[in-house]
Design a protein around this motif. Structure first.
Motif, PDB file in Angstrom:
ATOM      1  N   THR A 322       0.827  -1.203   0.000  1.00  0.00           N
ATOM      2  CA  THR A 322       0.000   0.000   0.000  1.00  0.00           C
ATOM      3  C   THR A 322       0.863   1.256   0.000  1.00  0.00           C
ATOM      4  O   THR A 322       2.010   1.241   0.453  1.00  0.00           O
ATOM      5  CB  THR A 322      -0.923   0.034   1.227  1.00  0.00           C
ATOM      6  N   ALA A 323       0.286   2.347  -0.506  1.00  0.00           N
ATOM      7  CA  ALA A 323       0.956   3.642  -0.529  1.00  0.00           C
ATOM      8  C   ALA A 323      -0.128   4.716  -0.588  1.00  0.00           C
ATOM      9  O   ALA A 323      -1.265   4.434  -0.975  1.00  0.00           O
ATOM     10  CB  ALA A 323       1.890   3.747  -1.732  1.00  0.00           C
ATOM     11  N   PRO A 324       0.187   5.959  -0.187  1.00  0.00           N
ATOM     12  CA  PRO A 324      -0.811   7.028  -0.263  1.00  0.00           C
ATOM     13  C   PRO A 324      -1.404   7.128  -1.676  1.00  0.00           C
ATOM     14  O   PRO A 324      -0.672   7.247  -2.653  1.00  0.00           O
ATOM     15  CB  PRO A 324      -0.008   8.269   0.102  1.00  0.00           C
ATOM     16  N   GLY A 325      -2.704   7.043  -1.771  1.00  0.00           N
ATOM     17  CA  GLY A 325      -3.375   7.074  -3.066  1.00  0.00           C
ATOM     18  C   GLY A 325      -3.468   5.710  -3.696  1.00  0.00           C
ATOM     19  O   GLY A 325      -4.550   5.155  -3.855  1.00  0.00           O
ATOM     20  N   SER A 326      -2.319   5.117  -4.035  1.00  0.00           N
ATOM     21  CA  SER A 326      -2.272   3.763  -4.595  1.00  0.00           C
ATOM     22  C   SER A 326      -0.821   3.320  -4.662  1.00  0.00           C
ATOM     23  O   SER A 326       0.099   4.121  -4.499  1.00  0.00           O
ATOM     24  CB  SER A 326      -2.894   3.734  -6.000  1.00  0.00           C
ATOM     25  N   SER A 327      -0.612   2.037  -4.920  1.00  0.00           N
ATOM     26  CA  SER A 327       0.743   1.512  -5.046  1.00  0.00           C
ATOM     27  C   SER A 327       1.444   2.159  -6.232  1.00  0.00           C
ATOM     28  O   SER A 327       0.875   2.305  -7.319  1.00  0.00           O
ATOM     29  CB  SER A 327       0.694  -0.004  -5.243  1.00  0.00           C
ATOM     30  N   GLN A 328       2.705   2.535  -6.015  1.00  0.00           N
ATOM     31  CA  GLN A 328       3.499   3.160  -7.069  1.00  0.00           C
ATOM     32  C   GLN A 328       4.576   2.231  -7.615  1.00  0.00           C
ATOM     33  O   GLN A 328       5.452   2.661  -8.362  1.00  0.00           O
ATOM     34  CB  GLN A 328       4.151   4.438  -6.526  1.00  0.00           C
ATOM     35  N   LEU A 329       4.522   0.958  -7.259  1.00  0.00           N
ATOM     36  CA  LEU A 329       5.542   0.022  -7.689  1.00  0.00           C
ATOM     37  C   LEU A 329       5.427  -0.284  -9.178  1.00  0.00           C
ATOM     38  O   LEU A 329       4.321  -0.390  -9.718  1.00  0.00           O
ATOM     39  CB  LEU A 329       5.424  -1.288  -6.904  1.00  0.00           C
ATOM     40  N   THR A 330       6.569  -0.440  -9.819  1.00  0.00           N
ATOM     41  CA  THR A 330       6.582  -0.931 -11.189  1.00  0.00           C
ATOM     42  C   THR A 330       6.357  -2.440 -11.151  1.00  0.00           C
ATOM     43  O   THR A 330       6.387  -3.062 -10.087  1.00  0.00           O
ATOM     44  CB  THR A 330       7.921  -0.639 -11.867  1.00  0.00           C
ATOM     45  N   ALA A 331       6.144  -3.033 -12.310  1.00  0.00           N
ATOM     46  CA  ALA A 331       5.940  -4.476 -12.372  1.00  0.00           C
ATOM     47  C   ALA A 331       7.147  -5.222 -11.806  1.00  0.00           C
ATOM     48  O   ALA A 331       6.998  -6.203 -11.064  1.00  0.00           O
ATOM     49  CB  ALA A 331       5.675  -4.907 -13.818  1.00  0.00           C
ATOM     50  N   GLU A 332       8.351  -4.745 -12.132  1.00  0.00           N
ATOM     51  CA  GLU A 332       9.568  -5.394 -11.628  1.00  0.00           C
ATOM     52  C   GLU A 332       9.682  -5.243 -10.122  1.00  0.00           C
ATOM     53  O   GLU A 332      10.030  -6.193  -9.405  1.00  0.00           O
ATOM     54  CB  GLU A 332      10.788  -4.780 -12.317  1.00  0.00           C
TER      55      GLU A 332
END
Length: 426
Positions: A322-332
Motif C-alpha cells: 500500500t501507498a498514499p493514493g495507490s501503489s506506485q511500484l513498477t511491475a519489476e
C-alpha cells in the motif's frame, strides 16, 4: 543394516523439512549461524532453498506472465483395467449405493435435530449460547449482509474485531454476543478477536494478557462452537537471529512479547491461528545492520524451529504494497516485493497464509491503497492477480463501513487476488 537405518532416518527428516548435521563443517547449505546461542543441539538449520535459489524459483514460475505455471499439467495417475485378463479388482464392502436390479433404494440419511419421544423438543440442545433470533438479527445488519456478499464472491470469511477494550471495561459478555452472532453466520470460518496483542499499549503486564486470553477464549469457545479463533501480534525478537545484543535489547523493549509466552497461546489451544505482522521489519533492526530481508528470514527460521505450526495456522501480515493514493511500484518492483514478502514466508515452510492490506487510513486521514481510486488497476495488482496457485493462502482485510465503490463491487474485485477476507466488525 546400520547404513540402511541411517539412510532411512535421513530421508524421513528431509521429507519433514528438518535439516541433519552435515558431514563437513563447511556445509554451504548450513544456516546454523542464524540461530541464537541458546538453541538446543537437536535443532539444526539447513537451507532447503537458499534465498538466491528461492528468488530464482519465484522468477521461474512468474516470469513471462506466468508462462511456466500455465504450461504445467497434472501428473498422469496409474490406472488398472479390471476387465483385462490377469487383473483382479476387489469389491468395496459396505457400498450402500450398489445393489442388484430390483433392489429397493437405500434409505436416505437422516439430517437435522433428532426427534424426541412424545413430540418434545427438550432432547435437542443447541451447543451455541447464542439464540437463533440473535444470529438471524445479526445477519440482517450491514455487516451480516457483507458476510453473505463475501461468501458469494468465493471468499473464505473471518470476522475481525478487537475485544481487548470490552474486556477491560467489564463488557466482554455483551461484546461476545454482538460479534459472536455475526461470526455464526453461514460462510464464516472464524473470529479474530484482537490485534497487536502485547505490542500496543492496551495491556501493561503479562499477567493481564494471560487473564484476558483465558477469559476471552473461554467465552468465545462456549458461544461459537465450530468456529476458529485467531489473534494478531508481532514478536520483534525473532528477527534478531543469532545477534545476542539485538535479542537482549528487544527483549527489554518488548517485555510482553516473549516468544515462549506467545507460543503457549497455540500449544494450550487458546487460539487456532496466529498472525505475525511484518510492519516493523524495515526499521526495528537498523542499529544492528539487519535489513528487512534478513530480519524476515530470521523470524521464519525461529518460528519453524519452535514448531508453532504443529498447534495451529501461522500467518504473515503485511501492508508493504500500500501507498498514499495507490501503489506506485513498477511491475519489476512488485515482483521483487512479492518474492520477499509473499513467496519467502510460504517457502520457508513456517507461514501457511499471507494477509496483505489493500486499503487503510492513517491518523491524518490519508488513504493508503494497493489499487487506485475507485479500484483503478496498476502494475502491483496485475502481479498479485497472477498468484493464482497460492490464492487460497492469500487474505486481505476489508471494512464494509468504508467501501471504495460499494461492498459488492469491492469484494468481487478483491476476490480476483485473494481467497480469504477479514471483515471488520465493531
Amino acid at each position: 543394516m546400520r547404513f540402511r537405518k541411517i539412510f532411512v532416518i535421513g530421508l524421513a527428516l528431509s521429507l519433514l523439512g528438518i535439516g541433519v548435521p552435515a558431514w563437513s563443517d563447511n556445509d554451504p547449505r548450513s544456516c546454523n549461524d542464524l540461530m541464537p546461542s541458546d538453541t538446543p543441539a537437536y535443532v539444526v538449520c539447513r537451507w532447503m532453498a537458499t534465498p538466491d535459489e528461492a528468488a530464482d524459483i519465484a522468477r521461474f514460475w512468474l516470469d513471462n506472465d506466468g508462462e511456466n505455471m500455465k504450461n504445467t499439467q497434472p501428473v498422469d495417475s496409474p490406472t488398472i483395467d479390471c476387465t483385462e485378463e490377469g487383473n483382479t479388482c476387489p469389491e468395496v464392502p459396505g457400498d450402500s449405493t450398489s445393489g442388484d436390479v430390483g433392489d429397493p433404494d437405500p434409505a436416505p440419511e437422516e439430517t437435522g435435530a433428532p426427534e424426541c419421544e412424545g413430540g418434545s423438543k427438550d432432547c435437542y440442545v443447541d451447543p451455541s449460547e447464542l439464540s437463533a433470533a440473535e444470529v438471524k438479527s445479526a445477519g440482517d445488519t450491514a455487516e451480516g449482509q457483507a458476510v453473505k456478499t463475501a461468501a458469494e464472491a468465493g471468499l473464505r470469511v473471518w470476522i475481525d474485531t478487537d475485544l481487548a477494550d470490552d474486556w477491560k471495561a467489564g463488557k466482554l459478555a455483551d461484546a461476545v454476543k454482538r460479534v459472536g452472532a455475526l461470526a455464526m453466520q453461514e460462510g464464516v470460518v472464524g473470529l479474530r478477536f484482537t490485534s497487536q496483542l502485547g505490542y500496543n499499549q492496551t495491556f501493561t503486564s503479562v499477567e493481564e494478557i494471560d487473564k484476558f486470553m483465558t477469559e476471552t477464549t473461554t467465552a468465545l469457545r462456549d458461544a461459537l462452537p465450530g468456529r476458529k479463533l485467531a489473534v494478531h501480534t508481532v514478536v520483534p525478537v525473532l528477527g534478531c537471529g543469532a545477534n545476542e545484543e539485538c535479542r537482549t535489547e528487544l527483549t527489554k523493549k518488548y517485555p510482553l512479547l516473549d516468544p515462549e509466552r506467545v507460543g503457549a497461546w497455540l500449544s494450550k489451544g487458546l487460539v487456532d491461528q496466529l498472525s505475525l505482522d511484518n510492519g516493523h521489519l524495515a526499521t526495528e533492526y537498523a542499529t544492528w545492520k539487519i535489513d528487512a530481508v534478513a530480519a524476515q528470514r530470521n523470524q521464519w527460521i525461529q518460528v519453524r524451529a519452535r514448531a508453532w505450526d504443529a498447534y495451529g495456522t501461522i500467518g504473515a501480515e503485511d501492508a508493504v504494497f500500500t501507498a498514499p493514493g495507490s501503489s506506485q511500484l513498477t511491475a519489476e518492483q512488485a515482483l521483487k516485493t512479492i518474492t520477499e514478502r509473499v513467496a519467502t514466508p510460504l517457502q520457508a515452510d513456517a507461514a501457511e497464509t499471507v494477509t496483505l492490506w489493500t486499503r487503510w487510513q492513517d491518523p491524518k486521514g490519508t488513504v493508503n491503497r494497493v489499487l487506485g481510486d475507485k479500484l483503478a488497476g496498476n502494475a502491483t495488482w496485475e502481479q498479485l492477480v497472477r498468484l493464482s496457485e497460492v490464492k487460497p493462502r492469500l487474505a486481505t482485510l476489508y471494512n464494509p463501513a468504508t467501501p471504495e465503490v460499494d461492498v459488492a463491487t469491492d469484494l468481487k474485485k478483491y476476490a480476483e487476488a485473494f481467497g480469504q477476507v477479514y471483515l471488520s466488525a465493531v
